[in-house]
Design a protein around this motif. Structure first.
Motif, PDB file in Angstrom:
ATOM      1  N   VAL A  38       8.027  17.518   4.575  1.00  0.00           N
ATOM      2  CA  VAL A  38       7.679  18.905   4.263  1.00  0.00           C
ATOM      3  C   VAL A  38       8.050  19.148   2.800  1.00  0.00           C
ATOM      4  CG1 VAL A  38       8.041  21.337   4.817  1.00  0.00           C
ATOM      5  CG2 VAL A  38       8.065  19.623   6.639  1.00  0.00           C
ATOM      6  N   VAL A  39       7.024  19.119   1.970  1.00  0.00           N
ATOM      7  CA  VAL A  39       7.232  19.193   0.522  1.00  0.00           C
ATOM      8  C   VAL A  39       6.711  20.526  -0.001  1.00  0.00           C
ATOM      9  CG1 VAL A  39       6.807  18.065  -1.686  1.00  0.00           C
ATOM     10  CG2 VAL A  39       6.898  16.695   0.409  1.00  0.00           C
ATOM     11  N   GLY A  40       7.547  21.248  -0.719  1.00  0.00           N
ATOM     12  CA  GLY A  40       7.114  22.514  -1.305  1.00  0.00           C
ATOM     13  C   GLY A  40       7.408  23.704  -0.401  1.00  0.00           C
ATOM     14  N   HIS A  41       6.872  24.853  -0.789  1.00  0.00           N
ATOM     15  CA  HIS A  41       7.154  26.107  -0.083  1.00  0.00           C
ATOM     16  C   HIS A  41       6.100  26.356   1.005  1.00  0.00           C
ATOM     17  CE1 HIS A  41      10.040  26.816  -3.239  1.00  0.00           C
ATOM     18  NE2 HIS A  41       9.084  26.749  -4.159  1.00  0.00           N
ATOM     19  N   VAL A  42       5.952  25.387   1.898  1.00  0.00           N
ATOM     20  CA  VAL A  42       4.894  25.459   2.901  1.00  0.00           C
ATOM     21  C   VAL A  42       5.119  26.613   3.871  1.00  0.00           C
ATOM     22  CG1 VAL A  42       3.594  24.190   4.642  1.00  0.00           C
ATOM     23  CG2 VAL A  42       4.617  22.966   2.707  1.00  0.00           C
ATOM     24  N   ARG A  43       6.319  26.695   4.430  1.00  0.00           N
ATOM     25  CA  ARG A  43       6.614  27.772   5.383  1.00  0.00           C
ATOM     26  C   ARG A  43       6.446  29.142   4.735  1.00  0.00           C
ATOM     27  NH1 ARG A  43       7.357  28.327  10.827  1.00  0.00           N
ATOM     28  NH2 ARG A  43       8.621  26.439  10.863  1.00  0.00           N
ATOM     29  N   LYS A  44       6.908  29.269   3.519  1.00  0.00           N
ATOM     30  CA  LYS A  44       6.815  30.548   2.815  1.00  0.00           C
ATOM     31  C   LYS A  44       5.359  30.939   2.606  1.00  0.00           C
ATOM     32  CE  LYS A  44       8.347  32.877  -1.414  1.00  0.00           C
ATOM     33  NZ  LYS A  44       9.108  32.703  -2.687  1.00  0.00           N
ATOM     34  N   ARG A  45       4.535  29.988   2.242  1.00  0.00           N
ATOM     35  CA  ARG A  45       3.117  30.283   2.018  1.00  0.00           C
ATOM     36  C   ARG A  45       2.414  30.644   3.332  1.00  0.00           C
ATOM     37  NH1 ARG A  45       0.464  29.497  -2.673  1.00  0.00           N
ATOM     38  NH2 ARG A  45       1.587  28.453  -4.371  1.00  0.00           N
ATOM     39  N   LEU A  46       2.731  29.913   4.386  1.00  0.00           N
ATOM     40  CA  LEU A  46       2.132  30.212   5.689  1.00  0.00           C
ATOM     41  C   LEU A  46       2.482  31.635   6.125  1.00  0.00           C
ATOM     42  CD1 LEU A  46       2.637  27.015   7.917  1.00  0.00           C
ATOM     43  CD2 LEU A  46       0.466  28.050   7.240  1.00  0.00           C
ATOM     44  N   ASP A  47       3.765  31.951   6.059  1.00  0.00           N
ATOM     45  CA  ASP A  47       4.212  33.267   6.514  1.00  0.00           C
ATOM     46  C   ASP A  47       3.590  34.387   5.681  1.00  0.00           C
ATOM     47  OD1 ASP A  47       5.721  32.009   8.413  1.00  0.00           O
ATOM     48  OD2 ASP A  47       7.637  32.242   7.362  1.00  0.00           O
TER      49      ASP A  47
END
Length: 264
Positions: free
Chosen positions: A74-83
């Protein structure tokens, strides 16, 4: 819906779709295109409600998929972007639903449905026995489903093929709702057909969710790339959804082999 109860959006959406499906099948029992007119309005409200519901389901599925990934991948702000993406979409969808529920158009629809129940303007066909009319209507919906499946098979893999499978799902759902309304006429056969149609509906519903998820992941991955972030994880999730979609289509083909040949 107005109290924001859990599952209220889903339940109201199902109610509108169930009414629309049954009205479409039994349209010949009502005069002057009344079923089509009401069906169009029910489709309108279902679409508004669906935006919020689809958003919630897609967000949940992608968040779960992301959580199953090894931390090092999990690289980068993936969760933040999804949310952030789904929070914005959900707010817009919920606001649209609130506006619709207070609109004159919505209350006209309620009045029209109340009037239909209070004094249904049946045609002469409605005066015949259910056993002589309903099996033919269910058979017609069954024929539509078989044609949709044949059409989908003829479309090469790609967006058009995915759209054709989504059409199969919608017709299977209509067949299910119609057959549920006819359970009293032939309980065993109808129950078998309902179960088969629901299975097709569920499998292809998940397939459609996977198709939509891939579109979201592609969009978010491109945004991350433009912002100089690593988009590796979006690609992994996209590939996972692609594999899931292929698996679900395979499940559909297996389920279709045992789909009932006869109706009621």
């Amino acid at each position: 819906m107005r109290r924001d109860d859990a599952e209220a959006v889903h339940q109201m959406r199902v109610a509108t779709r169930r009414m629309r499906s049954v009205l479409a099948t039994y349209r010949d029992l009502l005069p002057n295109g009344l079923a089509n007119t009401l069906g169009d309005e029910l489709q309108w409200i279902a679409r508004v409600l669906g935006a919020a519901r689809d958003n919630e389901v897609l967000h949940h599925n992608l968040a779960r998929s992301l959580s199953s990934e090894p931390a090092k991948l999990v690289v980068g702000h993936v969760r933040k972007r999804l949310d952030a993406h789904f929070a914005a979409d959900l707010a817009t969808a919920q606001q649209a639903a609130d506006v619709v529920l207070d609109s004159p158009r919505y209350f006209r629809l309620l009045d029209a449905l109340d009037a239909l129940i209070a004094e249904p303007p049946f045609t002469a066909l409605a005066k015949k026995s259910a056993k002589s009319v309903v099996p033919g209507l269910v058979k017609r919906d069954g024929a539509r489903l078989r044609k949709a499946v044949r059409d989908a098979r003829a479309v090469p893999q790609g967006p058009d093929h995915d759209a054709a499978l989504h059409e199969v799902r919608k017709i299977a759902k209509r067949l299910r709702y119609t057959t549920e309304s006819a359970l009293i006429l032939s309980p065993k056969r109808a129950a078998r057909l309902v179960a088969a149609a629901r299975l097709v509906q569920d499998i292809l519903g998940e397939h459609h969710d996977s198709v939509v998820a891939r579109g979201v992941l592609l969009t978010l991955g491109m945004r991350a790339f433009i912002d100089n972030e690593n988009s590796f994880t979006y690609g992994r999730l996209h590939a996972t959804e692609q594999f899931r979609g292929a698996h679900l289509e395979s499940r559909f083909r297996s389920a279709w082999k045992s789909f009932p040949k006869s109706v009621l």
